[in-house]
Design a protein around this motif. Structure first.
Motif, short mmCIF file in Angstrom:
data_model
loop_
_atom_site.label_atom_id
_atom_site.label_comp_id
_atom_site.label_asym_id
_atom_site.label_seq_id
_atom_site.Cartn_x
_atom_site.Cartn_y
_atom_site.Cartn_z
N GLY A 243 -3.82 35.70 23.74
CA GLY A 243 -3.28 34.71 24.94
C GLY A 243 -2.89 32.94 24.55
O GLY A 243 -3.07 33.51 23.34
N ASP A 244 -2.62 32.40 25.20
CA ASP A 244 -2.42 30.83 25.47
C ASP A 244 -2.35 29.77 26.39
O ASP A 244 -3.14 30.56 27.31
CB ASP A 244 -0.49 30.91 24.58
N ASP A 245 -2.95 28.58 25.65
CA ASP A 245 -3.32 27.95 26.88
C ASP A 245 -2.56 26.99 26.35
O ASP A 245 -2.60 26.15 24.85
CB ASP A 245 -4.89 27.99 26.98
N PRO A 246 -2.28 25.56 27.26
CA PRO A 246 -1.53 24.45 27.24
C PRO A 246 -3.27 23.48 26.63
O PRO A 246 -2.28 22.32 25.86
CB PRO A 246 -1.61 23.28 28.79
N ASP A 247 -4.23 23.63 26.14
CA ASP A 247 -5.18 22.94 25.69
C ASP A 247 -5.35 23.65 24.00
O ASP A 247 -6.76 23.65 24.08
CB ASP A 247 -6.83 22.49 26.80
N ARG A 248 -5.04 24.34 24.65
CA ARG A 248 -4.74 25.27 22.89
C ARG A 248 -5.68 24.67 21.71
O ARG A 248 -6.84 25.20 20.69
CB ARG A 248 -4.08 25.54 22.66
N ALA A 249 -5.26 23.43 21.37
CA ALA A 249 -5.99 22.83 20.18
C ALA A 249 -7.04 22.16 20.58
O ALA A 249 -8.40 22.20 19.12
CB ALA A 249 -4.98 21.31 20.27
N ARG A 250 -7.69 21.65 21.34
CA ARG A 250 -8.60 21.86 21.97
C ARG A 250 -9.70 23.08 21.25
O ARG A 250 -10.97 23.26 21.12
CB ARG A 250 -9.80 21.25 23.25
N PHE A 251 -9.81 23.94 21.73
CA PHE A 251 -9.94 25.49 21.53
C PHE A 251 -10.31 25.75 20.48
O PHE A 251 -11.06 25.79 19.79
CB PHE A 251 -10.15 26.63 22.53
N SER A 252 -9.18 25.36 19.64
CA SER A 252 -9.15 25.75 17.66
C SER A 252 -10.38 24.55 17.26
O SER A 252 -10.46 24.74 16.00
CB SER A 252 -7.16 25.13 17.74
N GLN A 253 -10.13 23.36 17.49
CA GLN A 253 -10.58 22.29 17.24
C GLN A 253 -12.30 22.92 16.76
O GLN A 253 -13.30 22.94 16.51
CB GLN A 253 -11.00 20.81 17.45
N MET A 254 -12.36 22.99 18.74
CA MET A 254 -14.22 24.19 19.39
C MET A 254 -14.24 25.06 17.59
O MET A 254 -15.91 25.37 17.40
CB MET A 254 -14.01 24.68 20.48
N ALA A 255 -13.46 26.35 17.10
CA ALA A 255 -13.98 27.21 16.81
C ALA A 255 -13.84 25.78 14.99
O ALA A 255 -15.24 26.79 14.34
CB ALA A 255 -12.82 27.99 16.04
N ARG A 256 -13.21 25.21 13.93
CA ARG A 256 -13.88 24.51 13.66
C ARG A 256 -14.90 23.98 13.52
O ARG A 256 -16.11 24.22 12.59
CB ARG A 256 -12.99 24.01 13.29
N ASP A 257 -15.41 23.27 14.58
CA ASP A 257 -17.58 22.70 14.57
C ASP A 257 -18.23 24.30 14.63
O ASP A 257 -18.85 23.25 13.77
CB ASP A 257 -16.64 21.81 16.02
N THR A 258 -17.92 24.41 14.89
CA THR A 258 -18.26 25.32 14.93
C THR A 258 -19.19 26.32 13.45
O THR A 258 -19.99 26.99 13.30
CB THR A 258 -18.59 26.98 15.75
N GLY A 259 -18.34 26.15 12.63
CA GLY A 259 -18.15 26.93 11.35
C GLY A 259 -17.58 28.73 11.30
O GLY A 259 -17.69 28.71 10.47
N ALA A 260 -17.47 28.95 12.07
CA ALA A 260 -17.05 30.18 12.72
C ALA A 260 -15.42 30.40 12.50
O ALA A 260 -14.83 31.12 12.86
CB ALA A 260 -17.64 30.45 13.69
N ALA A 261 -15.03 29.23 12.23
CA ALA A 261 -12.45 29.47 12.01
C ALA A 261 -12.65 30.70 12.17
O ALA A 261 -11.23 31.07 11.84
CB ALA A 261 -12.40 27.97 11.95
N ASP A 262 -12.85 30.97 10.00
CA ASP A 262 -12.34 31.77 9.20
C ASP A 262 -13.21 33.68 10.53
O ASP A 262 -12.22 34.26 9.47
CB ASP A 262 -13.57 32.01 8.11
N ASN A 263 -13.72 33.33 11.05
CA ASN A 263 -13.74 35.17 12.35
C ASN A 263 -13.37 35.14 13.56
O ASN A 263 -13.78 35.78 14.19
CB ASN A 263 -14.97 35.03 12.21
N ILE A 264 -12.57 34.03 13.90
CA ILE A 264 -11.68 33.71 14.52
C ILE A 264 -10.25 33.96 14.10
O ILE A 264 -10.13 32.82 14.21
CB ILE A 264 -12.36 32.46 15.52
N ILE A 265 -9.52 34.75 15.15
CA ILE A 265 -7.95 34.78 15.25
C ILE A 265 -7.78 34.59 16.80
O ILE A 265 -7.64 35.21 17.38
CB ILE A 265 -7.75 36.09 14.42
N PHE A 266 -6.82 33.45 16.79
CA PHE A 266 -5.83 32.54 17.65
C PHE A 266 -4.18 33.94 17.31
O PHE A 266 -3.78 33.60 16.84
CB PHE A 266 -5.70 31.34 18.23
N GLY A 267 -4.26 35.33 18.96
CA GLY A 267 -2.94 35.67 18.04
C GLY A 267 -2.05 35.33 19.37
O GLY A 267 -0.90 36.11 19.00
#
Length: 383
Positions: A243-267
């Motif tokens: 899915g997608d969201d206009p606020d996608r950048a905030r959630f992508s940053q959130m994934a990086r901040d958790t240190g788990a971005a490598d285990n999260i795929i925004f499809g």
């Protein structure tokens, strides 16, 4: 029966619109079915009379307002045995499917909206839309002396409760008719098909996959799913966001901040949701508000256990430990449930099989069409 459906846009992408398509097609085999819609997509119109309702389709509040005024003008009292309004789309409705109660949804969106990074124009138009639909609901749902009470068809026990909490519906009858899933399109995949989808979409083969689906990520609780992944770096689990969201950048940053971005795929937005669900291992949905999410039922039909917050719909469907589990609006709690489930992959598969069985028994479109037809007969008998 001569039946008219009022739904702004009909397709098989949007949840409430998909329900109209599925039910209308089935009932058109026996009844004279008419559709008042701006768009009619993915719908067999050989047996359904489509009355195109023109108007301005942007912004959302103008889309709703222009449709609402025009359909009220076009549908005349006594013209149809049943005027089935999806929500407050027309004041002419005598049978009303309720996918959500706008004042209840507005309370959640107003609170979550303060943290969203969206434009002032978007905030304004959404505020206008929510207020316009709340007003239209009140005119249609609130009992008025001298007016024949409609038959309400909320999609879950929770929505039925919200209906009676926010409106005085007087003597109107309420019958719960839930959403459903296409059990032919949404089904468990073979191991070969699961592997092929994962290869095409760069999803690891040696990890469990928790899939989250939909837009409006703040309302659907994606932040809790992402926070949970920060607690699960030692667990072989990937979060796949469809899915997608206009606020996608905030959630992508959130994934990086958790240190788990490598285990999260925004499809992103998927046209292959049946395959995406079938190639996953569990459905994760920590939403704040739903009526009865179609994505939840479709995930279950795909053989996935449903891990969700206790909200409208999920509380009707989930039996903890049997076909899914409940989580709280808390990343650490979501993580603790996922950790336990991932430690027992065999049990996870059995829970998914149980979820599929429950859909087959209670949540097919054939069953929902029959329940809807029975509701029409009841409505006519009481007039």
């Amino acid at each position: 029966m001569k039946i008219a459906y009022a739904m702004i846009n009909c397709n098989r992408r949007d949840g409430s619109a998909r329900a109209v398509n599925e039910v209308a097609e089935r009932l058109a085999k026996k009844h004279d079915v008419h559709l008042y819609a701006r768009k009619a997509e993915d719908l067999d119109l050989t047996q359904i009379s489509w009355h195109r309702v023109p108007g301005v389709n942007w912004a959302e509040v103008i889309d709703f307002g222009s449709y609402y005024l025009e359909v009220n003008r076009r549908v005349r009292p006594g013209q149809y045995d049943i005027v089935h309004s999806i929500g407050c789309n027309t004041q002419r409705g005598n049978v009303i499917t309720i996918q959500n109660i706008q004042p209840a949804k507005k309370q959640i969106l107003d609170r979550l909206g303060r943290a969203e990074n969206v434009s002032p124009a978007r905030r304004l138009t959404r505020w206008m839309y929510l207020n316009a639909t709340c007003a239209a609901e009140k005119r249609l749902y609130q009992h008025q002396p001298g007016r024949k009470a409609p038959l309400f068809l909320p999609v879950s026990r929770g929505v039925a409760s919200e209906l009676q909490k926010h409106y005085d519906i007087g003597p109107a009858k309420v019958r719960i008719v839930p959403n459903a899933a296409d059990t032919v399109r949404f089904k468990p995949l073979s191991e070969e098909a699961r592997k092929a989808w994962r290869i095409r979409n760069n999803v690891p083969q040696d990890r469990l996959v928790a899939i989250f689906a939909g837009g409006e990520w703040a309302r659907k609780g994606l932040d809790f799913a992402i926070q949970a992944m920060g607690h699960l770096k030692d667990v072989p689990l990937t979060l796949y966001v469809a899915g997608d969201d206009p606020d996608r950048a905030r959630f992508s940053q959130m994934a990086r901040d958790t240190g788990a971005a490598d285990n999260i795929i925004f499809g992103g937005f998927r046209k292959d949701m049946p395959e995406a669900l079938g190639a996953s291992d569990l459905f994760l949905f920590p939403s704040w508000y739903e009526a009865f999410s179609l994505a939840t039922i479709e995930a279950a039909a795909s053989g996935l256990p449903v891990v969700a917050t206790k909200i409208n719909g999920t509380e009707d469907f989930i039996t903890p430990g049997e076909n899914g589990d409940f989580v709280e609006h808390d990343g650490a709690h979501v993580a603790s449930i996922l950790r336990r489930l991932c430690s027992q992959p065999q049990n996870l598969r059995q829970m998914g099989a149980n979820a599929r069985l429950r859909v087959e028994q209670n949540y097919t479109w054939d069953r929902i069409a029959q329940m809807t037809e029975d509701a029409y007969q009841e409505s006519l008998a009481t007039r």
